[in-house]
Design a protein around this motif. Structure first.
Motif, short mmCIF file in Angstrom:
data_model
loop_
_atom_site.label_atom_id
_atom_site.label_comp_id
_atom_site.label_asym_id
_atom_site.label_seq_id
_atom_site.Cartn_x
_atom_site.Cartn_y
_atom_site.Cartn_z
N ASN A 4 54.15 40.36 21.95
CA ASN A 4 53.35 39.23 21.47
C ASN A 4 53.36 38.01 22.37
O ASN A 4 52.63 37.06 22.14
CB ASN A 4 53.75 38.84 20.05
N SER A 5 54.22 38.02 23.42
CA SER A 5 54.23 36.87 24.31
C SER A 5 54.88 37.23 25.63
O SER A 5 55.53 38.26 25.77
CB SER A 5 54.95 35.68 23.68
N ASN A 33 52.65 26.05 23.75
CA ASN A 33 52.43 27.35 24.36
C ASN A 33 50.95 27.71 24.32
O ASN A 33 50.20 27.19 23.48
CB ASN A 33 53.24 28.43 23.64
N ASP A 35 47.84 30.11 23.56
CA ASP A 35 47.43 31.20 22.70
C ASP A 35 46.23 31.87 23.36
O ASP A 35 45.15 31.28 23.45
CB ASP A 35 47.06 30.69 21.31
N GLY A 40 50.82 35.17 23.22
CA GLY A 40 51.34 33.88 23.64
C GLY A 40 51.79 33.89 25.09
O GLY A 40 52.52 34.78 25.51
#
Length: 118
Positions: A4-5, A33, A35, A40
């Motif tokens: 996810n990041s 951060n 998006d 992310g």
């Protein structure tokens, strides 16, 4: 489990964050951060990294785009450094640019048949 990041450490985090924000029209979350459509990108100031990446092929940030020519045209307005301009590589069109820290970044537009041949 899902990815996810990603964290990019930088000797000049604000410059790098602005480059990704402007180049890829990223939204900034409440923590500062980026998006990128649910993924992310965390860019942090770090003292343990060089100003320029000595091994830019070690990791490459890839962005899927719907229209590579439109994405490239937008990036050209920001005077980015191109390693490879958009080109047809069979399954799609690929281009590679270099961010201010020397990391490679690709934009990719897959052809419709790419998705049907899986």
């Amino acid at each position: 489990m899902n990815l996810n990041s990603m964290l990019l450490g930088s000797a000049d985090a604000e410059r790098l964050k602005a480059w990704y924000r402007d180049g890829f029209r990223a939204k900034v979350d409440g923590y500062g951060n980026l998006d990128l459509g649910g993924f992310g990108l965390v860019i942090e100031q770090r003292e343990d990294v060089a100003a320029r990446n000595a091994e830019p092929g070690r990791h490459i940030v890839n962005f899927g785009v719907d229209d590579i020519e439109a994405a490239a045209a937008h990036l050209r307005t920001l005077d980015v450094e191109w390693l490879v301009e958009p080109e047809d590589r069979g399954p799609g069109w690929f281009a590679t640019l270099v961010d201010p820290d020397g990391n490679y970044v690709q934009i990719i537009q897959f052809k419709p048949e790419y998705y049907t041949q899986k």
